[in-house]
Motif scaffolding. Structure first.
Motif, PDB file in Angstrom:
ATOM      1  N   ASN A   1       0.827  -1.208   0.000  1.00 47.77           N
ATOM      2  CA  ASN A   1       0.000   0.000   0.000  1.00 47.77           C
ATOM      3  C   ASN A   1       0.859   1.255   0.000  1.00 47.77           C
ATOM      4  O   ASN A   1       0.555   2.242  -0.678  1.00 47.77           O
ATOM      5  CB  ASN A   1      -0.919   0.004   1.229  1.00 47.77           C
ATOM      6  CG  ASN A   1      -2.158  -0.838   1.019  1.00 47.77           C
ATOM      7  OD1 ASN A   1      -2.606  -1.024  -0.107  1.00 47.77           O
ATOM      8  ND2 ASN A   1      -2.708  -1.359   2.097  1.00 47.77           N
TER       9      ASN A   1
ATOM     10  N   GLU B   1     -16.561   0.216  -7.420  1.00 51.30           N
ATOM     11  CA  GLU B   1     -17.393  -0.747  -6.698  1.00 51.30           C
ATOM     12  C   GLU B   1     -18.883  -0.411  -6.804  1.00 51.30           C
ATOM     13  O   GLU B   1     -19.638  -0.543  -5.840  1.00 51.30           O
ATOM     14  CB  GLU B   1     -16.981  -0.797  -5.219  1.00 51.30           C
ATOM     15  CG  GLU B   1     -15.559  -1.266  -4.971  1.00 51.30           C
ATOM     16  CD  GLU B   1     -15.368  -2.741  -5.300  1.00 51.30           C
ATOM     17  OE1 GLU B   1     -16.276  -3.530  -5.005  1.00 51.30           O
ATOM     18  OE2 GLU B   1     -14.318  -3.089  -5.871  1.00 51.30           O
TER      19      GLU B   1
ATOM     20  N   LEU C   1     -11.050   2.881   0.556  1.00 49.01           N
ATOM     21  CA  LEU C   1     -10.421   1.773  -0.156  1.00 49.01           C
ATOM     22  C   LEU C   1      -8.911   1.808   0.059  1.00 49.01           C
ATOM     23  O   LEU C   1      -8.323   2.897   0.133  1.00 49.01           O
ATOM     24  CB  LEU C   1     -10.717   1.866  -1.657  1.00 49.01           C
ATOM     25  CG  LEU C   1     -12.188   1.707  -2.068  1.00 49.01           C
ATOM     26  CD1 LEU C   1     -12.389   2.187  -3.490  1.00 49.01           C
ATOM     27  CD2 LEU C   1     -12.622   0.256  -1.938  1.00 49.01           C
TER      28      LEU C   1
ATOM     29  N   TYR D   1      -5.691  -0.622  -4.229  1.00 44.63           N
ATOM     30  CA  TYR D   1      -6.851  -0.972  -5.065  1.00 44.63           C
ATOM     31  C   TYR D   1      -6.761  -0.280  -6.419  1.00 44.63           C
ATOM     32  O   TYR D   1      -7.095  -0.858  -7.459  1.00 44.63           O
ATOM     33  CB  TYR D   1      -8.139  -0.574  -4.341  1.00 44.63           C
ATOM     34  CG  TYR D   1      -9.400  -0.801  -5.155  1.00 44.63           C
ATOM     35  CD1 TYR D   1     -10.120  -1.983  -5.038  1.00 44.63           C
ATOM     36  CD2 TYR D   1      -9.866   0.166  -6.044  1.00 44.63           C
ATOM     37  CE1 TYR D   1     -11.266  -2.196  -5.787  1.00 44.63           C
ATOM     38  CE2 TYR D   1     -11.009  -0.037  -6.794  1.00 44.63           C
ATOM     39  CZ  TYR D   1     -11.708  -1.219  -6.665  1.00 44.63           C
ATOM     40  OH  TYR D   1     -12.844  -1.424  -7.416  1.00 44.63           O
TER      41      TYR D   1
ATOM     42  N   ASN E   1      -6.802  -2.666  -9.692  1.00 41.66           N
ATOM     43  CA  ASN E   1      -8.152  -2.849 -10.229  1.00 41.66           C
ATOM     44  C   ASN E   1      -8.526  -1.718 -11.184  1.00 41.66           C
ATOM     45  O   ASN E   1      -8.097  -0.574 -10.994  1.00 41.66           O
ATOM     46  CB  ASN E   1      -9.177  -2.888  -9.086  1.00 41.66           C
ATOM     47  CG  ASN E   1      -8.925  -4.029  -8.122  1.00 41.66           C
ATOM     48  OD1 ASN E   1      -9.232  -5.177  -8.399  1.00 41.66           O
ATOM     49  ND2 ASN E   1      -8.340  -3.700  -6.971  1.00 41.66           N
TER      50      ASN E   1
END
Length: 258
Positions: A190, A212, A238, A242, A246
């Motif tokens: 992260n 999402e 989030l 992410y 994604n």
């Protein structure tokens, strides 16, 4: 002169030390008062945005920092035995480290506020401002984290027992670092993702995203997570990785397919 010498010799040690500390605090606060008045006076003449921010951010930490400096200078004049004097000196030293760290953090926030004032995202063409703000927010958090870690390290190293403990544990540092690395893989991922997002900037503060199945604006980007302000006033949080791992939709055009 003789009266002062007599007063110095005859005053009880405890009373003398209390008076000395109170005088030091008064002088430190007086220094802060003079600096604050000078800055406000200069601001009235120049109207430079930086000066109110300096007062706002530094006023409180300066109220600890300057008195501690004066108290530290007054320690040699205190009437104490060797061991209590050494302990007092150590307490003041640690307090000064903490106060100095607070001053540094507040100074960083002053600089951040100035940057925010220069790069206003309320303007219509705010792409550059959002880019700068995103980078500045990340850099500020990183610098604050570094200052906190270095301050804690300096405090621990100032104690003899801690230095001995550190020497004794030195042989286990490599093993501990390896174990910690495996245990904190996701957190480190992260953090690295945070670096990547801060400087490549696939997302920026105030960007419109669809993530999402929800759409909203990027409200905050930290070292480890992103806060999305959803259209119905909720917050979607989030992990920052992410947005590296994604796909997501970005920009007002994303709402057309929402």
């Amino acid at each position: 002169m003789e009266n002062w010498t007599s007063f110095f010799k005859n005053t009880p040690d405890f009373i003398w030390n209390i008076v000395l500390v109170l005088i030091a605090i008064f002088i430190g606060l007086l220094i802060r008062f003079i600096l604050t008045k000078s800055i406000r006076l200069y601001y009235r003449r120049t109207k430079v945005h930086t000066f109110p921010e300096i007062i706002k951010r530094l006023y409180r930490p300066a109220g600890f920092f300057f008195p501690l400096i004066i108290i530290n200078a007054a320690i040699p004049f205190m009437k104490m035995d060797k061991i209590p004097l050494a302990n007092t000196d150590r307490i003041i030293e640690v307090s000064l480290m903490v106060a100095f760290a607070a001053m540094l953090i507040s100074t960083i926030k002053v600089f951040e506020s100035v940057i925010y004032h220069i790069y206003d995202i309320s303007q219509e063409n705010n792409l550059k401002a959002r880019r700068i703000r995103t980078q500045m927010q990340f850099v500020r958090q990183l610098l604050v984290a570094i200052i906190v870690v270095l301050t804690i390290a300096a405090i621990l190293l100032s104690f003899e027992n801690m230095r001995k403990l550190g020497t004794g544990l030195l042989g286990g540092v490599a093993i501990g670092a390896t174990i910690l690395g495996f245990a904190a893989q996701q957190s480190l991922g992260n953090l690295l993702a945070g670096f990547q997002i801060a400087f490549t900037q696939p997302i920026r503060i105030d960007d419109v995203l669809v993530v999402e199945g929800e759409w909203g604006r990027v409200e905050e980007i930290t070292l480890t997570y992103v806060v999305l302000h959803i259209w119905d006033q909720r917050r979607l949080i989030l992990p920052i990785s992410y947005f590296i791992q994604n796909p997501f939709k970005i920009g007002p055009e994303a709402l057309q397919t929402f």
